[in-house]
Scaffold this motif. Structure first.
Motif, PDB file in Angstrom:
ATOM      1  N   GLU A 113      -4.829   4.125  -6.598  1.00  0.00           N
ATOM      2  CA  GLU A 113      -5.906   4.520  -5.679  1.00  0.00           C
ATOM      3  C   GLU A 113      -6.190   6.007  -5.819  1.00  0.00           C
ATOM      4  N   ASP A 173       0.830  -1.210   0.000  1.00  0.00           N
ATOM      5  CA  ASP A 173       0.000   0.000   0.000  1.00  0.00           C
ATOM      6  C   ASP A 173       0.863   1.258   0.000  1.00  0.00           C
ATOM      7  N   ASP A 174       0.293   2.336  -0.511  1.00  0.00           N
ATOM      8  CA  ASP A 174       0.949   3.655  -0.483  1.00  0.00           C
ATOM      9  C   ASP A 174       2.341   3.602  -1.081  1.00  0.00           C
ATOM     10  N   LYS A 180       0.400  -0.765  -4.895  1.00  0.00           N
ATOM     11  CA  LYS A 180      -0.689   0.197  -4.903  1.00  0.00           C
ATOM     12  C   LYS A 180      -0.109   1.600  -4.972  1.00  0.00           C
ATOM     13  N   ASP A 183       0.183   5.313  -4.522  1.00  0.00           N
ATOM     14  CA  ASP A 183      -0.447   6.204  -3.561  1.00  0.00           C
ATOM     15  C   ASP A 183      -1.240   7.313  -4.251  1.00  0.00           C
TER      16      ASP A 183
HETATM   17 CA    CA Z   1      -3.455   3.356   0.099  1.00  0.00          CA
END
Ligand code: CA
Ligand code: C2E
Ligand code: CA
Ligand code: CA
Length: 278
Positions: A235, A178-179, A199, A201
């Motif tokens: 995202e 994530d991020d 993913k 950010d």
């Molecule tokens: Ca995120």
């Protein structure tokens, strides 16, 4: 005791006073929130290149009777600092798995569910036993689970992490970083990690259109991901223009307000029904 508290608080400047009250009040309220049924889950659709929902990200919500709606990036750090995270994490895991199971039974439709796992949660000694236990208790069968772990985790002890990640994958779960792009993970570490998805950010997606540096950054992230044969999910996609550019750069999964906000159980049903009739 409470009175004394109030008086001493007045000594602080207004902004400090607010900060002080916030943390204490947040913690006290959060402690009770679970029992008071104030916490619930919402699910944000994740879309394929073709615009079909293949999964959701589970996000926790707190609607406090006392404080109103408190955003997760405000109360999760409080939960972590005050030792409430294991309990909160349990709730999130349990509720998500339960709702996804009944969603599947009700709608005859299954998809991937991504759970956010905080670093602290992940590093707990019995994290994996716990997760396995939940999965078995709820008798999940067709649900594909993905764990979203922030990039900053990967600067933790790699000797400890690696076997854990491998174990998770051997259980049939997938792992998303994530991020990505906001942390410090080096390419050599990234190469060793058994992960499935990067993913991108939201901060990069936000400025993608006007900022050439952001575009270059996204381009680099995507080429790194492709080299390692990872899926790339963006995202915070809010506009068609962002989507078009992301697609041109080679992104293959999309999540953001352009498709749907995070939805509660009932609204997710409506979303899936509307998709089916397209
Ligand atoms: Ca995120
Ligand atoms: P995150 O994991 O990066 O989650 C993405 C955040 O972006 C979510 O905010 C989501 O609602 C928001 N978002 C998604 N698409 C868009 C968009 O198109 N535009 C805008 N403006 N925002 C968008 P949310 O739900 O407030 O969560 C904030 C952060 O709190 C999350 O960031 C995550 O770090 C944490 N969090 C949320 N739920 C959980 C949870 O169940 N467990 C853990 N450990 N952390 C959570
Ligand atoms: Ca996430
Ligand atoms: Ca983010």
């Amino acid at each position: 005791e409470a009175k004394k508290h109030k008086n001493s608080v007045r000594l602080f400047a207004p902004s400090m006073q607010e900060g002080y009250l916030n943390r204490v009040t947040l913690e006290q309220n959060l402690r009770q929130a679970l029992g008071k049924n104030e916490l619930y889950m919402v699910y944000q659709p994740q879309m394929t290149h073709e615009g079909v929902m293949y999964g959701v990200e589970a996000l926790v919500r707190w609607n406090s009777k006392e404080l109103g709606i408190v955003p997760p990036d405000k109360f999760i750090p409080v939960a972590e600092a005050s030792g409430l995270m294991p309990k909160l994490g349990d709730f999130i895991m349990k509720r998500t798995l339960e709702e996804m199971k009944s969603f599947q039974e009700e709608m005859g439709f299954s998809f991937q569910v991504s759970l956010n796992i905080s670093i602290k949660q992940f590093m707990e000694a019995n994290f994996l036993e716990h997760l396995t236990h939940e999965i078995e208790t709820i008798k999940l069968t067709n649900i594909v689970l993905c764990l979203e772990i922030t990039e900053s985790l990967f600067i933790e002890d790699i000797e400890y992490l690696l076997p854990l990640l491998q174990k998770i994958r051997s259980m049939g779960l997938s792992i998303s970083m994530d991020d990505f792009g906001t942390g410090y993970s080096s390419l050599s570490i990234l190469r060793k990690l058994p992960i499935d998805e990067l993913k991108i950010d939201k901060s990069f997606v936000d400025t993608l259109i006007e900022d050439i540096t952001a575009e270059k950054m996204v381009q680099n992230i995507i080429s790194i991901g492709k080299n390692l044969e990872l899926a790339i999910l963006a995202e915070g996609v809010e506009t068609k223009e962002q989507e078009v550019k992301l697609k041109r750069l080679g992104c293959d999964r999309f999540q953001g307000y352009l498709y749907a906000k995070p939805l509660n159980y009932e609204d997710l049903k409506l979303f899936v029904k509307a998709q089916k009739t397209v």
